[in-house]
Motif scaffolding. Sequence first.
Motif, short mmCIF file in Angstrom:
data_model
loop_
_atom_site.label_atom_id
_atom_site.label_comp_id
_atom_site.label_asym_id
_atom_site.label_seq_id
_atom_site.Cartn_x
_atom_site.Cartn_y
_atom_site.Cartn_z
N ILE A 121 42.44 31.20 54.39
CA ILE A 121 43.07 30.95 53.09
C ILE A 121 42.61 31.97 52.10
O ILE A 121 43.47 32.77 51.20
CB ILE A 121 43.13 29.54 52.59
CG1 ILE A 121 43.58 28.64 53.34
CG2 ILE A 121 43.33 29.35 51.20
CD1 ILE A 121 43.30 27.32 52.95
N ILE A 122 41.38 32.38 51.85
CA ILE A 122 40.83 33.35 50.90
C ILE A 122 41.52 34.70 51.21
O ILE A 122 41.95 35.28 50.35
CB ILE A 122 39.45 33.33 51.17
CG1 ILE A 122 38.75 32.22 50.84
CG2 ILE A 122 38.84 34.58 50.10
CD1 ILE A 122 37.26 32.03 50.91
N ASP A 123 41.90 35.01 52.56
CA ASP A 123 42.49 36.55 52.85
C ASP A 123 43.90 36.22 52.46
O ASP A 123 44.74 37.38 52.37
CB ASP A 123 42.49 36.78 54.35
CG ASP A 123 40.92 36.79 54.77
OD1 ASP A 123 40.10 37.17 54.09
OD2 ASP A 123 40.56 36.79 56.29
N ASP A 124 44.60 35.03 52.30
CA ASP A 124 45.91 35.12 52.14
C ASP A 124 46.44 35.71 50.96
O ASP A 124 45.92 35.43 49.86
CB ASP A 124 46.55 33.85 52.21
CG ASP A 124 48.01 33.46 52.41
OD1 ASP A 124 48.38 32.93 53.33
OD2 ASP A 124 48.71 33.79 51.51
N PRO A 125 47.32 36.67 50.93
CA PRO A 125 47.83 37.17 49.71
C PRO A 125 48.33 36.41 48.58
O PRO A 125 48.43 36.53 47.52
CB PRO A 125 48.90 38.14 50.14
CG PRO A 125 49.39 37.94 51.63
CD PRO A 125 48.00 37.11 52.13
N ARG A 126 48.84 35.29 48.93
CA ARG A 126 49.51 34.29 47.87
C ARG A 126 48.24 33.60 47.14
O ARG A 126 48.59 32.93 45.88
CB ARG A 126 50.19 32.94 48.64
CG ARG A 126 51.43 33.49 49.14
CD ARG A 126 51.95 32.40 50.32
NE ARG A 126 51.21 32.36 51.40
CZ ARG A 126 51.65 31.86 52.58
NH1 ARG A 126 52.99 31.21 52.49
NH2 ARG A 126 50.92 31.65 53.77
N ILE A 127 47.09 33.47 47.54
CA ILE A 127 45.91 33.09 46.83
C ILE A 127 45.34 34.28 45.94
O ILE A 127 44.93 35.47 46.13
CB ILE A 127 44.67 32.66 47.85
CG1 ILE A 127 45.36 31.63 48.91
CG2 ILE A 127 43.37 32.48 47.15
CD1 ILE A 127 45.45 30.22 48.12
N GLN A 128 45.35 33.68 44.74
CA GLN A 128 45.00 34.53 43.48
C GLN A 128 43.56 34.53 43.17
O GLN A 128 43.13 35.24 42.09
CB GLN A 128 46.03 34.55 42.46
CG GLN A 128 47.61 34.95 42.78
CD GLN A 128 47.45 36.14 43.39
OE1 GLN A 128 46.95 37.26 42.69
NE2 GLN A 128 48.27 36.39 44.29
N GLY A 129 42.90 33.11 43.32
CA GLY A 129 41.56 33.28 42.86
C GLY A 129 41.08 31.99 43.70
O GLY A 129 41.49 31.27 44.12
N VAL A 130 39.59 32.13 43.69
CA VAL A 130 38.73 30.92 44.39
C VAL A 130 37.77 30.51 43.59
O VAL A 130 36.83 31.14 42.86
CB VAL A 130 38.19 31.76 45.58
CG1 VAL A 130 37.56 30.59 46.64
CG2 VAL A 130 39.44 32.46 46.47
N ALA A 131 37.76 29.11 43.48
CA ALA A 131 36.57 28.56 42.72
C ALA A 131 35.81 27.77 43.67
O ALA A 131 36.46 26.94 44.51
CB ALA A 131 37.04 27.51 41.70
N LEU A 132 34.42 27.59 43.81
CA LEU A 132 33.51 27.08 44.73
C LEU A 132 32.52 26.21 43.67
O LEU A 132 31.78 26.89 42.85
CB LEU A 132 32.99 27.73 45.54
CG LEU A 132 31.76 27.20 46.39
CD1 LEU A 132 32.30 26.28 47.47
CD2 LEU A 132 30.68 27.96 46.78
#
Length: 460
Positions: A193-204
Motif C-alpha cells: 500500500i505504501i508503494d502504491d501510487p494512489r497513496i499520498q501520505g502515511v501516518a503511523l
Amino acid sequence: MTYQSVNPNTGKTLKSFDELNDQQLEKALSTAQSCFHVWKKTSYAQRAAIISRAAGLMRANVDEFAKLATLEMGKRIDEARGEVNFSADILDYYARHAEAFLAPTKLHPKVGEAHMETSPFGVLFCVEPWNFPYYQLARVAGPQLMAGNVLVVKHAGCVPQCAIAFEKLLIDAGAPVGAYTNLLISHKQAERIIDDPRIQGVALTGSVAAGRSIAARAGQNLKKTSMELGGSDAFIVLDDADLEKTIPWAVWGRMYNAGQTCCAAKRFIVLDSIADRFLEKFKAALNELKPGDPMDEKTTHGPLSTEAALTQLLKQVDDAVAKGATLVMGGKRIDRPGSFMQTTILTDIKPDNPAFRDEFFGPVVSFFRVKDEAAAIALANDSDFGLGGSVFTADAARGKRVASGVDTGMMFINNIDWSDAELPFGGIKYSGYGRELGNMGIQEFVNTKLVRTAHLNAPA
Ligand code: NAP
C-alpha cells in the motif's frame, strides 16, 4: 491469524477475522481513490455535518463502543467511556474549526499580490495502535476527513471489532463509501500500500520498530509521513512539591490505561531530599489498586492488552533486575486468570542497564533520585525518546524553567493532562515527528500552495 479479539481478562478468543485478499484490497484502494475526487469537492459544511453526526452517534452509543474496547484490549470501562467521549470531542472540534484552519492566508510581497491556499493530498494510509482503539482513529479521521483527504486504515491486530465499529460509525453518519476504509491486512500488504501510487501520505502511531520500517518504506517512495512513536516520559518531582497532591498524579500518570500510554509517566526523577518520602507514599498508593474485571466499575487495576504484552513486560523486568536494578515491589504476573501484571517499582537502574533507555509499556515504575534541579533535567534528557514529560513544584517559574530545559514535544507543569483536541500532540527524537490535534494536526497532509498575481510586464 493476525486479527483476533481475545478478552485479556479471561484469555478467551471472542472472534477471528480473515485478512483481505489482494483483489479485495485493490477494490478498497480504487474505491478510496474514486471517493477522493468527490470528497475533495464536498463543501466544508457538508463534511462537517457528517463528522459531527459521527460524534453524536459516538456519544449516543458510548456504552456499546466502550464495552467493545474493554472486551478486546482490557481498558477499564470508565476509561473506555472517557475515550469514546473524547474521540467524539475531537471529531466535533475539527467539524467546527477545519474551514478556518485551512482558510487562504494573504501575504504581502513587494510587488503584486499573493496568498497561500490549501488543498488535500488524496488517499492517506494510516497505521494505528490498539492502546486507544478509538481516540487514535479520531485523531486522524477528524482532521484529515475535514481537510478533504480520504483514509485507508490498518488498525492493530488485537482490536478488529473496534476498527470495524469505527468504520461503520462513519458510514452510519453519512460518509460516502471510500472516505474511511478499515483494512484487515498483513504487514506485507501494508508495504505494498505504501508503494502504491494512489497513496499520498502515511501516518503511523506505534512503536519505534514500526516507525523505522514504515518511514523507510515511505521514504523510498518520497511520501510524506507523520510518526507518533513511543516515549519514556520523565515525571520530575522538585523538593518543594506538595506530595499529597503530586502522588495521585504519579499514580494516574503511570497506571492510566494499565500503564499502556505512549506519554505515560515512566521515569520518576525525584530530588534526593524528598525521594524517600515520595517513594514510601507512591508505594502505598500503588498497593491500594485492586486488580479485577475491567468491566466492573470498582476495578482500579485492569489487565494488559494481550498475553504477549504481559510476557514481554515480565521479561523486561527480569532483564532489568539481572543487570543490576533493584525490585522494590511487584515484578510478577498476578495469580488470577487473564494477563495481569503486578504494579512494579525498579530502582538503581544504571545507564548500562537496557532498562535505562527502554520503554516499559505497562505498570512498571523506573525510579531515580537526583541531587538537584539541573541533574533532574540532565537525566530527563538522557533518553532516546522525546515525547512528553512533567514537573511538580510549588513554584510556577521554576516549573517553567524545568519545562523549557527538557527536550520533548510536550511538557506539563503540576498536571499531566496530556491531550485536548486543541493542543498539538507529538514528540521528537525516537518519539517521532509531526503533530496530531490542534491546528498543526490538520496541516500535516495538505498542500499549502503559493499563488501570486502581478501585472503582465516582461521580466526585468
Ligand atoms: P506496534 O507493534 O508498532 O503496532 C502499532 C501498529 O503498527 C499496529 O497496527 C501494527 O499492526 C502496525 N505495525 C507494526 N509493525 C508494522 C509493519 N512492519 N508494517 C505494517 N504495520 C505494522 O505498536 P504497539 O507496541 O502495539 O503499540 C504501542 C506503541 O505505540 C508504544 O511504543 C507506544 O508508546 C506507541 N504509541 C504512541 C503514541 C503517540 O501518539 N506518540 C500513541 C499511542 C501509542 P499489527 O498489530 O498487525 O502488528
